[in-house]
Design a protein around this motif. Sequence first.
Motif, mmCIF file in Angstrom:
data_model
loop_
_atom_site.group_PDB
_atom_site.id
_atom_site.type_symbol
_atom_site.label_atom_id
_atom_site.label_comp_id
_atom_site.label_asym_id
_atom_site.label_seq_id
_atom_site.Cartn_x
_atom_site.Cartn_y
_atom_site.Cartn_z
ATOM 1 N N ALA A 1 0.832 -1.204 0.000
ATOM 2 C CA ALA A 1 0.000 0.000 0.000
ATOM 3 C C ALA A 1 0.863 1.248 0.000
ATOM 4 C CB ALA A 1 -0.924 -0.007 1.217
ATOM 5 N N VAL A 2 1.864 1.277 0.860
ATOM 6 C CA VAL A 2 2.757 2.433 0.948
ATOM 7 C C VAL A 2 3.618 2.557 -0.301
ATOM 8 C CG1 VAL A 2 4.770 3.342 2.176
ATOM 9 C CG2 VAL A 2 2.797 2.525 3.456
ATOM 10 N N SER B 1 3.205 1.221 -3.340
ATOM 11 C CA SER B 1 2.412 1.488 -4.539
ATOM 12 C C SER B 1 1.930 2.933 -4.567
ATOM 13 C CB SER B 1 1.210 0.537 -4.609
ATOM 14 O OG SER B 1 1.629 -0.804 -4.740
ATOM 15 N N SER B 2 1.619 3.483 -3.403
ATOM 16 C CA SER B 2 1.220 4.883 -3.342
ATOM 17 C C SER B 2 2.393 5.792 -3.698
ATOM 18 C CB SER B 2 0.679 5.218 -1.952
ATOM 19 O OG SER B 2 -0.531 4.525 -1.697
ATOM 20 N N HIS B 3 3.611 5.447 -3.239
ATOM 21 C CA HIS B 3 4.797 6.225 -3.579
ATOM 22 C C HIS B 3 5.093 6.181 -5.077
ATOM 23 C CE1 HIS B 3 6.656 6.074 0.740
ATOM 24 N NE2 HIS B 3 5.643 6.905 0.645
ATOM 25 N N ARG C 1 2.980 5.269 -7.407
ATOM 26 C CA ARG C 1 1.754 5.464 -8.191
ATOM 27 C C ARG C 1 1.500 4.272 -9.114
ATOM 28 N NH1 ARG C 1 2.242 8.956 -4.746
ATOM 29 N NH2 ARG C 1 1.773 11.160 -5.030
ATOM 30 N N LEU D 1 -4.121 6.200 1.244
ATOM 31 C CA LEU D 1 -3.720 5.478 0.041
ATOM 32 C C LEU D 1 -3.904 6.333 -1.201
ATOM 33 C CD1 LEU D 1 -5.352 1.972 0.677
ATOM 34 C CD2 LEU D 1 -3.054 2.753 1.269
ATOM 35 N N HIS D 2 -3.025 6.120 -2.183
ATOM 36 C CA HIS D 2 -3.215 6.706 -3.508
ATOM 37 C C HIS D 2 -4.496 6.126 -4.115
ATOM 38 C CE1 HIS D 2 -2.398 6.900 -7.931
ATOM 39 N NE2 HIS D 2 -2.056 8.142 -7.594
ATOM 40 N N HIS D 3 -5.155 6.915 -4.978
ATOM 41 C CA HIS D 3 -6.437 6.465 -5.516
ATOM 42 C C HIS D 3 -6.334 5.207 -6.373
ATOM 43 C CE1 HIS D 3 -5.523 7.879 -9.605
ATOM 44 N NE2 HIS D 3 -4.998 8.940 -9.037
ATOM 45 N N VAL E 1 -4.711 2.537 -5.545
ATOM 46 C CA VAL E 1 -4.525 1.379 -4.669
ATOM 47 C C VAL E 1 -5.881 1.021 -4.071
ATOM 48 C CG1 VAL E 1 -3.332 0.461 -2.652
ATOM 49 C CG2 VAL E 1 -2.165 2.087 -4.171
ATOM 50 N N ALA F 1 -6.460 2.569 6.860
ATOM 51 C CA ALA F 1 -6.840 2.348 5.467
ATOM 52 C C ALA F 1 -8.235 1.749 5.432
ATOM 53 C CB ALA F 1 -5.844 1.422 4.790
ATOM 54 N N HIS G 1 2.792 4.146 -14.796
ATOM 55 C CA HIS G 1 3.059 4.623 -13.453
ATOM 56 C C HIS G 1 3.206 6.140 -13.509
ATOM 57 C CE1 HIS G 1 5.007 0.418 -12.721
ATOM 58 N NE2 HIS G 1 3.754 0.342 -13.073
#
Length: 432
Positions: free
Chosen positions: A134-135, A137-139, A141, A162-164, A166, A395, A426
């Motif tokens: 989660a972290v 993938s958010s970094h 994108r 979370l990034h949208h 994820v 989350a 990405h």
Amino acid sequence: MSCPYCGHRQEDDGLRLTCPRGHGPALLRADYAEAKFTPRADDPGLFRYRSWLPVTRTLAGVGRSVVFRSHGLARRVGLRNLWIAFNGYWPERHATLETCTFKELEAHTVLARMPRQSPVLVVASAGNTAAAFAVASSHYRVPCLLVVPESGLTRLRLRAPLHHGVRLVVLDGADYSDAISLADAVADHPGFRLEGGVRNVGRRDGLGTVMYAAAEAMDELPEYYFQAVGSAAGGIAVHEAARRLLDSGAFPGSPLPRLMLSQNASFAPIHTAWRSGRREQPRPGGDDERRAIMTAFADELTNRFPPYAVHAGVHDVLTESRGDVLIADEPSARAARRLVAETEEIDIEPAAAVAAASLVAAARDGRVSENSRVLLNLTGGGRARLARDHTLFQAEPTLRIGPSKSRASAVAAVRALFPVREHYAHEAPVVA
């Protein structure tokens, strides 16, 4: 990359998990141009070991394992040369893994290995791996689908939302193996790609950096390596890393560290298989096994399908390292957790407590002598400390799936979370 079973070599496309030749399952290995152990002096984090990681890019600010010589715990267990690999959050030790486990090492490596145009990455987890992806993938994108049982939500309290891209799917009334099953079913459809677990060379080589950090701190390899395991990806990874170090000539004459892997006493499929003396792993059981999983002290270790018999898998690395598999019951694990808190002044995760309990028992029984070089991998810790130091965000599930929902309808609901596209670019710039 190369196949240890048949020797077939191929270029890494960032996604491949298996050998294309028609033989039994085997764990692929990455081959690197750099023959010597050459950490990058300009990078204090995970990508310090970039020359031995299967990555095409890096991200700044990623943490790594912190390895130090123990004094307090060493005195209490009677070991003169005990070292700890700490993976978590502990500012005084410069440990900065923000989800508090070594799963971050694998998550960042897996994502840095992937092509910039890629399918949705599908990750099944008991909780810790989901938090790490989660972290990361958010970094990066990177579009990512996380599938966890409801019990895993407690580990998904993060420092940022979370990034949208994820999406988090929670299975009510389920366990880790149910999450794996649903993830496999979704990944069979176009536009999705299974992360692959232990089959992913990115995951294993990221986890293998624990041994590189130890080699730097100790200036030698340990004789014994203690870690709690579910799939044993970490145990396989550090074994492969130790072999790479020895092949590089960094530690001439040193033997491979003996893997001392630990599991919950109530649910220990790897221990059972190893003690049987056979390569085959006993088939998973029924309701009794599910009850054992639900009551295990460290539920993150409850993988029913570890890669035990595959070529270069758990059986092979235990055999080659002259290792063993130990078990720890809940009272012993809780006592070890308290002992680490008293002697090292940091909180540790349940899996790390299982490993510490096995170390205490091995030292007490004389299985490990007081002068042996021992490395204890505390695979997670500092969660209570992190909560004191930072505001954390829970989350929230994008979708919850109940036990009565059919497999077909569950897969359809999950697929609907992402637009119908074969690949995603990405979004975030990364450090090349």
